[in-house]
Design an enzyme around this catalytic site. Structure first.
Site, PDB file in Angstrom:
ATOM      1  N   GLY A   1       0.821  -1.206   0.000  1.00  0.00           N
ATOM      2  CA  GLY A   1       0.000   0.000   0.000  1.00  0.00           C
ATOM      3  C   GLY A   1       0.857   1.258   0.000  1.00  0.00           C
ATOM      4  O   GLY A   1       2.087   1.205   0.060  1.00  0.00           O
TER       5      GLY A   1
ATOM      6  N   GLY B   1       0.060  -5.529   0.576  1.00  0.00           N
ATOM      7  CA  GLY B   1      -1.125  -5.413  -0.246  1.00  0.00           C
ATOM      8  C   GLY B   1      -1.021  -6.164  -1.559  1.00  0.00           C
ATOM      9  O   GLY B   1      -2.040  -6.549  -2.138  1.00  0.00           O
TER      10      GLY B   1
ATOM     11  N   ASP C   1      -2.017  -8.029   7.309  1.00  0.00           N
ATOM     12  CA  ASP C   1      -3.421  -7.766   6.997  1.00  0.00           C
ATOM     13  C   ASP C   1      -3.742  -8.288   5.602  1.00  0.00           C
ATOM     14  O   ASP C   1      -3.133  -9.248   5.160  1.00  0.00           O
ATOM     15  CB  ASP C   1      -3.732  -6.274   7.169  1.00  0.00           C
ATOM     16  CG  ASP C   1      -3.049  -5.383   6.145  1.00  0.00           C
ATOM     17  OD1 ASP C   1      -1.960  -5.752   5.658  1.00  0.00           O
ATOM     18  OD2 ASP C   1      -3.599  -4.306   5.826  1.00  0.00           O
TER      19      ASP C   1
END
Length: 343
Positions: free
Chosen positions: A69, A117, A148
């Site tokens: 990201g 990401g 994540d």
């Protein structure tokens, strides 16, 4: 007048193949909110048309699929109390879930660098291709964050305790190790990717990918399984580090030293997140938990400090608060995991 800049996501349909190309090569295709929105809209459109039988996700340029990201934007929100990053994560995690549930085959070319990401836009695909140039990592604990984009779910389902090892070290792995860890499916030499993309235009995606598959060059994780599975037991990061440091395996001792450089708070969060994801019914539940953790860590000091040290000032000397695992407050960790509305 200046020429308009190229869109950050290129899309085209050739034959029965819908192709999505992340198009910020100067930034190794790091994701922005605009890119996530474009990917979600195009995937939604293609899910409803018979014209597209399969989707291919790849990255522009020679350096990699996606480096993660936009960390500078996250840093700005972390230091200012902004909320744009929360909106970005909510949309990004929806994209991760949609890729995992997509009704048509999704092929991801995980060529070059695939981090953070980048894992989220590829490792949830149904057919994940790695090459001799692939370098995969979930390095979030090194910037005061946590695995994540569904990383907790993916790592929780890696064989043995490989996932915990990757979560706590943030280590980079190649093609064979990515396949072993369950983050990828097949190896295809990078020189054959263009031919594979062409073949996907007309053939059955799974059969075509399998026909291009080749043996991957040897990795490292298979030979390290003994000490990884022995050392990464339990729910105490300190105990894990102590076992690694006491091991006779050089790889274990190197892992202990690497973990010691990461954010203590992030390490405790990451271990608990991966452990709990293993008990959840599916990816969406893990993503809901990850969103809560992301929102909490955005307001703790280590995320801004970690990005500062790695990206802003590049001094590689983060000053974590707290500085040691012993000082991490159980109450702070519990608060990170406390239920809150999902995005």
């Amino acid at each position: 007048m200046p020429e308009p800049s190229a869109p950050p996501v290129l899309s085209e349909v050739t034959g029965g193949l819908g192709r999505l190309t992340l198009n910020r090569p100067a930034a190794i295709n790091a994701l922005t909110a605009e890119m996530v929105g474009a990917l979600r809209r195009r995937l939604a459109d293609w899910s409803e048309t018979d014209r597209v039988r399969a989707v291919l996700i790849s990255g522009a340029g020679p350096r990699g699929l996606c480096a993660g990201g936009d960390l500078r934007a996250m840093h700005a929100d972390a230091v200012s109390g902004g909320t744009a990053t929360l909106d970005f994560w909510a949309d990004e995690y929806r994209l991760n879930a949609e890729l995992a549930d997509y009704p048509k085959p999704v092929v991801a070319f995980m060529d070059g660098l695939v981090m953070g990401g980048g894992i989220g836009v590829s490792a949830h695909a149904s057919l994940r291709v790695v090459t001799e140039r692939s370098r995969l990592a979930m390095p979030e604990v090194g910037i005061g964050f946590h695995p994540d984009v569904g990383g907790s779910w993916l790592l929780a389902h890696a064989p043995g305790r490989i996932g915990v090892h990757l979560a706590l070290t943030g280590g980079t792995i190649g093609a064979a190790d990515a396949i072993l860890a369950g983050l990828a499916d097949v190896f295809v030499p990078s020189a054959r990717l263009d031919d594979l993309a062409e073949a996907l235009q007309t053939g059955d995606a799974a059969s075509v990918v399998e026909s291009f598959a080749a043996p991957a060059p040897p990795g490292d994780l298979a030979g390290a399984r003994t000490w990884i599975d022995e050392c990464y037991t339990g729910d105490d990061v300190t105990a894990i580090v102590d076992r690694l440091a006491a091991s006779s395996a050089p790889g274990a001792q190197a892992a202990a030293k690497e973990i010691a450089t990461k954010s203590p708070t992030s390490l405790v969060v990451a271990l608990r997140s991966v452990r709990s994801a293993a008990t959840m019914p599916g990816l969406r539940e893990a993503l809901d938990q990850e969103y809560r953790l992301s929102a909490a860590l955005l307001r703790l000091p280590d995320l801004a400090e970690g990005i500062r040290a790695q990206i802003i000032d590049k001094d590689r000397r983060p000053r974590w608060r707290p500085a040691t695992l012993a000082e991490v407050s159980p109450a702070v960790i519990d608060a990170c995991f406390a239920p809150s509305p999902a995005p």
